[in-house]
Design a protein around this motif. Structure first.
Motif, PDB file in Angstrom:
ATOM      1  N   MET A 243       0.820  -1.202   0.000  1.00  0.00           N
ATOM      2  CA  MET A 243       0.000   0.000   0.000  1.00  0.00           C
ATOM      3  C   MET A 243       0.865   1.269   0.000  1.00  0.00           C
ATOM      4  N   SER A 244       0.556   2.191  -0.904  1.00  0.00           N
ATOM      5  CA  SER A 244       1.113   3.535  -0.816  1.00  0.00           C
ATOM      6  C   SER A 244       0.247   4.318   0.165  1.00  0.00           C
ATOM      7  N   ILE A 245       0.868   4.938   1.158  1.00  0.00           N
ATOM      8  CA  ILE A 245       0.138   5.699   2.162  1.00  0.00           C
ATOM      9  C   ILE A 245       0.247   7.173   1.796  1.00  0.00           C
ATOM     10  N   VAL A 246      -0.910   7.802   1.603  1.00  0.00           N
ATOM     11  CA  VAL A 246      -0.976   9.153   1.042  1.00  0.00           C
ATOM     12  C   VAL A 246      -1.703  10.079   2.005  1.00  0.00           C
ATOM     13  N   ASN A 247      -1.106  11.247   2.225  1.00  0.00           N
ATOM     14  CA  ASN A 247      -1.670  12.280   3.100  1.00  0.00           C
ATOM     15  C   ASN A 247      -2.251  13.394   2.225  1.00  0.00           C
ATOM     16  N   LYS A 248      -3.563  13.612   2.316  1.00  0.00           N
ATOM     17  CA  LYS A 248      -4.200  14.705   1.580  1.00  0.00           C
ATOM     18  C   LYS A 248      -4.564  15.801   2.571  1.00  0.00           C
ATOM     19  N   LEU A 249      -4.093  17.027   2.282  1.00  0.00           N
ATOM     20  CA  LEU A 249      -4.330  18.129   3.213  1.00  0.00           C
ATOM     21  C   LEU A 249      -4.289  19.450   2.468  1.00  0.00           C
ATOM     22  N   LEU A 250      -4.659  20.521   3.156  1.00  0.00           N
ATOM     23  CA  LEU A 250      -4.606  21.852   2.556  1.00  0.00           C
ATOM     24  C   LEU A 250      -3.169  22.193   2.184  1.00  0.00           C
ATOM     25  N   LEU A 251      -2.983  22.844   1.051  1.00  0.00           N
ATOM     26  CA  LEU A 251      -1.644  23.223   0.599  1.00  0.00           C
ATOM     27  C   LEU A 251      -0.918  24.044   1.661  1.00  0.00           C
ATOM     28  N   GLU A 252      -1.616  25.008   2.267  1.00  0.00           N
ATOM     29  CA  GLU A 252      -0.966  25.848   3.268  1.00  0.00           C
ATOM     30  C   GLU A 252      -0.551  25.033   4.488  1.00  0.00           C
ATOM     31  N   GLU A 253      -1.353  24.042   4.880  1.00  0.00           N
ATOM     32  CA  GLU A 253      -0.991  23.194   6.010  1.00  0.00           C
ATOM     33  C   GLU A 253       0.172  22.266   5.649  1.00  0.00           C
ATOM     34  N   TYR A 254       0.233  21.856   4.392  1.00  0.00           N
ATOM     35  CA  TYR A 254       1.389  21.088   3.923  1.00  0.00           C
ATOM     36  C   TYR A 254       2.661  21.909   4.102  1.00  0.00           C
ATOM     37  N   LEU A 255       2.610  23.198   3.782  1.00  0.00           N
ATOM     38  CA  LEU A 255       3.786  24.055   3.910  1.00  0.00           C
ATOM     39  C   LEU A 255       4.208  24.228   5.365  1.00  0.00           C
ATOM     40  N   ALA A 276       9.026  30.067   2.529  1.00  0.00           N
ATOM     41  CA  ALA A 276       7.622  29.695   2.359  1.00  0.00           C
ATOM     42  C   ALA A 276       7.148  29.986   0.942  1.00  0.00           C
ATOM     43  N   VAL A 277       7.524  31.135   0.398  1.00  0.00           N
ATOM     44  CA  VAL A 277       7.095  31.509  -0.958  1.00  0.00           C
ATOM     45  C   VAL A 277       7.689  30.563  -1.993  1.00  0.00           C
ATOM     46  N   VAL A 278       8.993  30.251  -1.874  1.00  0.00           N
ATOM     47  CA  VAL A 278       9.598  29.373  -2.879  1.00  0.00           C
ATOM     48  C   VAL A 278       9.097  27.946  -2.722  1.00  0.00           C
ATOM     49  N   ALA A 279       8.844  27.508  -1.483  1.00  0.00           N
ATOM     50  CA  ALA A 279       8.318  26.148  -1.283  1.00  0.00           C
ATOM     51  C   ALA A 279       6.920  26.030  -1.856  1.00  0.00           C
ATOM     52  N   ARG A 280       6.122  27.078  -1.696  1.00  0.00           N
ATOM     53  CA  ARG A 280       4.764  27.073  -2.271  1.00  0.00           C
ATOM     54  C   ARG A 280       4.844  27.030  -3.797  1.00  0.00           C
ATOM     55  N   GLY A 281       5.718  27.851  -4.361  1.00  0.00           N
ATOM     56  CA  GLY A 281       5.865  27.871  -5.819  1.00  0.00           C
ATOM     57  C   GLY A 281       6.363  26.548  -6.362  1.00  0.00           C
ATOM     58  N   TYR A 282       7.316  25.921  -5.647  1.00  0.00           N
ATOM     59  CA  TYR A 282       7.807  24.618  -6.088  1.00  0.00           C
ATOM     60  C   TYR A 282       6.687  23.586  -6.073  1.00  0.00           C
ATOM     61  N   ALA A 283       5.900  23.596  -4.995  1.00  0.00           N
ATOM     62  CA  ALA A 283       4.821  22.616  -4.880  1.00  0.00           C
ATOM     63  C   ALA A 283       3.817  22.776  -6.015  1.00  0.00           C
ATOM     64  N   VAL A 284       3.408  24.007  -6.283  1.00  0.00           N
ATOM     65  CA  VAL A 284       2.403  24.239  -7.328  1.00  0.00           C
ATOM     66  C   VAL A 284       2.979  23.924  -8.707  1.00  0.00           C
ATOM     67  N   SER A 285       4.233  24.295  -8.935  1.00  0.00           N
ATOM     68  CA  SER A 285       4.851  24.045 -10.243  1.00  0.00           C
ATOM     69  C   SER A 285       5.008  22.560 -10.530  1.00  0.00           C
ATOM     70  N   ASN A 286       5.188  21.767  -9.477  1.00  0.00           N
ATOM     71  CA  ASN A 286       5.448  20.340  -9.663  1.00  0.00           C
ATOM     72  C   ASN A 286       4.263  19.462  -9.284  1.00  0.00           C
ATOM     73  N   THR A 323       2.508  34.870   4.365  1.00  0.00           N
ATOM     74  CA  THR A 323       2.682  34.918   2.900  1.00  0.00           C
ATOM     75  C   THR A 323       1.625  34.077   2.191  1.00  0.00           C
ATOM     76  N   ALA A 324       0.503  33.833   2.849  1.00  0.00           N
ATOM     77  CA  ALA A 324      -0.514  32.904   2.330  1.00  0.00           C
ATOM     78  C   ALA A 324      -0.825  33.159   0.864  1.00  0.00           C
ATOM     79  N   SER A 325      -0.776  32.093   0.069  1.00  0.00           N
ATOM     80  CA  SER A 325      -1.131  32.087  -1.354  1.00  0.00           C
ATOM     81  C   SER A 325      -0.176  32.888  -2.231  1.00  0.00           C
ATOM     82  N   ARG A 326       0.899  33.417  -1.676  1.00  0.00           N
ATOM     83  CA  ARG A 326       1.813  34.219  -2.486  1.00  0.00           C
ATOM     84  C   ARG A 326       2.868  33.336  -3.137  1.00  0.00           C
ATOM     85  N   VAL A 327       3.103  33.618  -4.412  1.00  0.00           N
ATOM     86  CA  VAL A 327       4.085  32.864  -5.184  1.00  0.00           C
ATOM     87  C   VAL A 327       4.911  33.834  -6.012  1.00  0.00           C
TER      88      VAL A 327
END
Length: 557
Positions: A243-255, A276-286, A323-327
């Motif tokens: 089994m692959s164990i997967v955590n689904k959560l809000l993007l901001e909470e992931y950060l 925080a800004v670069v980690a958010r951008g990396y997550a969304v880009s990938n 920095t919520a939602s800022r990229v």
């Protein structure tokens, strides 16, 4: 006058058009998802069994878009076992998958199997299925709910078809309900209590998630094998795997769980905001990078390190929230914000590390990364170690005679590293030069067999027993009335013994069978240097200024 006004109007229109062409369209924030799925255990770390805990019990449900639709509440027990539909041996909450031979009529009471009995047909709703379960309370093997293409009722964890067939005939005779033997499934997941009794089963293709009921702070926390995570968790079975164990959560909470793992939470808040800004951008880009195996990103350096709820810190949580939602964007497009630990004093162009030029990833002088951990480094490898490392990467040149840097970028990093051996020559390109040898960056020189070093300077020191010790000056510091100064040129050091000055002794101390790699920086050198960001923040720069220094022509939106 009219002609002048017309000319002025045309000038304004043309100017505005050129500005719009230069700045591009505004960034579309709908690209930023509300939720993200993170692989916690997968591929080589996939699980046959996983324990979940929640202090208030579990909600079991499915996501409809970003909304969680509860299909079943599980108030008791507060600790459950998820495992793939297979054979297990064990008791008391400790079950191991059994992969030995299975013979008909095995009577080991601790052996549980993947054969079940379905009672009656499927149901349109959970209530009707539960009503049947209530009517079967007399059975020794308790019936339980199943969600596979609708609601069903199963019983048993039988080891073979014969045992399941006997039970099916018995149940049908007593209850009058139709029964059917259920064979093992490559996608089914069992849910049990700690005594090994089934509570629920589901097909992992149904995307069933488990989350804890909200606590006093409105958090939904699930403990997965001893570690706490926000959001929901599911088990996905991929192509005959565990089994692959997967955590689904809000993007901001992931950060919240990423930033303190990628940058120490004790660092200045403006550096943490930049992270925080670069980690958010990396997550969304990938996003969707790992979708073929059931999730968006993984929890390691192959994506970004994610530690979950236990690794959160108030400082880094504040940086994410502020920095919520800022990229970062470039000409209205999302920036894939690469970052690394230390640039060594200069970042690099993207094409000099990988292949494609990226307009916002250009090398910049970075004095903020100097005199920080790994701004300079030295690695010494023997000829045998070099040969072993090459051969592990399918590079065969025989005995290694020499290593030379044969091409560098305009910023100093290695583009070509040539290995000379008794059986041939091999050229390592860009990142391969550091990857194969486990070096900290591609910004390095090599003291090889044909160019031995002559700049290892030693001080000859007598201790209290009159024995002479040598102290290498490379990368050392001197304490004087002016403070602590790092030694940059060992050949220019004079030692005063109270009567006269003496120069340090220059020796060639590199053994003949070694290569000395002297380098700068740690990481690929693209985008933001984390130690540089720390220094900039300490000097009073804000996170936007930090990001503007490391990325060319970008905006924070």
């Amino acid at each position: 006058m009219k002609k002048t006004r017309l000319f002025l109007l045309l000038y304004i229109v043309i100017t505005m058009t050129l500005v719009n062409l230069q700045t591009g369209l505004a960034f579309n924030k709908t690209q930023i998802p509300l939720h993200i799925e993170i692989g916690l255990f997968y591929e080589g770390t996939a699980k046959s069994t996983v324990h979940l805990k929640s202090i208030n019990g579990f909600e079991i449900g499915k996501f409809s878009g970003d909304h969680f639709d509860t299909i079943l509440n599980l108030y008791e027990p507060k600790e459950i076992i998820l495992r793939k539909d297979s054979y297990y041996i064990g008791t008391g909450g400790s079950f191991l998958e059994y992969t030995g031979p299975i013979s008909n009529g095995m009577t080991n009471i601790n052996l549980q199997g993947p054969y079940h009995v379905q009672i009656s047909n499927g149901f349109n709703n959970r209530q009707d299925a539960e009503h049947l379960i209530d009517s079967l309370s007399f059975m020794e093997d308790k019936a339980y709910l199943v969600y596979e293409n609708g609601w069903k009722v199963f019983t048993g964890l039988y080891t073979d078809p014969e045992e399941a067939g006997i039970k099916a005939a018995e149940i049908q005779s007593i209850s009058g309900e139709t029964t059917k033997i259920i064979t093992p499934s490559l996608t089914r997941v069992q849910v049990l209590d700690l005594f090994g009794k089934p509570i629920f089963m589901f097909d992992s293709n149904e995307d069933i998630y488990f989350r804890g009921f909200q606590d006093k702070a409105n958090n939904t926390i699930v403990n997965i094998d001893g570690k706490n995570y926000r959001g929901a968790v599911t088990a996905k079975r991929m192509s005959n795997s565990d089994m692959s164990i997967v955590n689904k959560l809000l993007l901001e909470e992931y950060l919240y769980g990423v930033v303190p793992r990628e940058m120490p939470a004790s660092w200045s808040i403006e550096a943490l905001k930049a992270q925080a800004v670069v980690a958010r951008g990396y997550a969304v880009s990938n996003i969707n990078r790992w979708r073929s195996v059931g999730f968006d990103l993984c929890n390691t350096t192959r994506s970004q390190v994610y530690g979950g709820y236990d690794d959160e810190h108030p400082n880094s949580n504040r940086a994410v929230s502020d920095t919520a939602s800022r990229v970062l964007t470039h000409n209205g497009k999302l920036v894939n914000a690469f970052y690394h630990a230390n640039s060594g004093g200069h970042t690099e162009n993207s094409e000099n590390v990988w292949s494609q030029p990226i307009p916002y990833i250009l090398g910049v002088y970075d004095e903020f990364s100097l005199n920080a951990p790994n701004s300079t480094w030295t690695e010494v490898l023997t000829k045998n170690e070099v040969r072993d490392m090459l051969e592990k990467n399918n590079v065969f040149v025989g005995e290694v005679n020499n290593i030379k840097v044969t091409s560098v970028s305009e910023n100093g990093r290695v583009l070509e590293l040539t290995i000379y051996g008794t059986s041939g020559t091999e050229v390592l390109i860009k990142e391969n030069s550091r990857r194969i040898f486990g070096l900290r960056s591609t910004w390095f020189t090599v003291d090889g067999a044909e160019n031995p070093t002559n700049d290892l300077h030693d001080i000859m020191v007598k201790n209290t027993t009159n024995n002479v010790n040598k102290i290498e000056l490379h990368n050392k510091s001197i304490i004087s009335a002016n403070g602590v100064t790092k030694i940059s040129n060992p050949s220019n050091i004079k030692i005063y013994n109270g009567k006269n000055y003496r120069s340090t002794e220059t020796i060639s101390s590199k053994p003949a069978d070694t290569f000395v790699f002297r380098g700068k920086g740690f990481g690929h050198g693209l985008g933001m240097s984390q130690h540089g960001a720390r220094k900039m923040a300490e000097e009073g720069y804000n996170y936007i200024e930090i990001l503007s220094h490391y990325y060319t022509g970008v905006k924070v939106e």
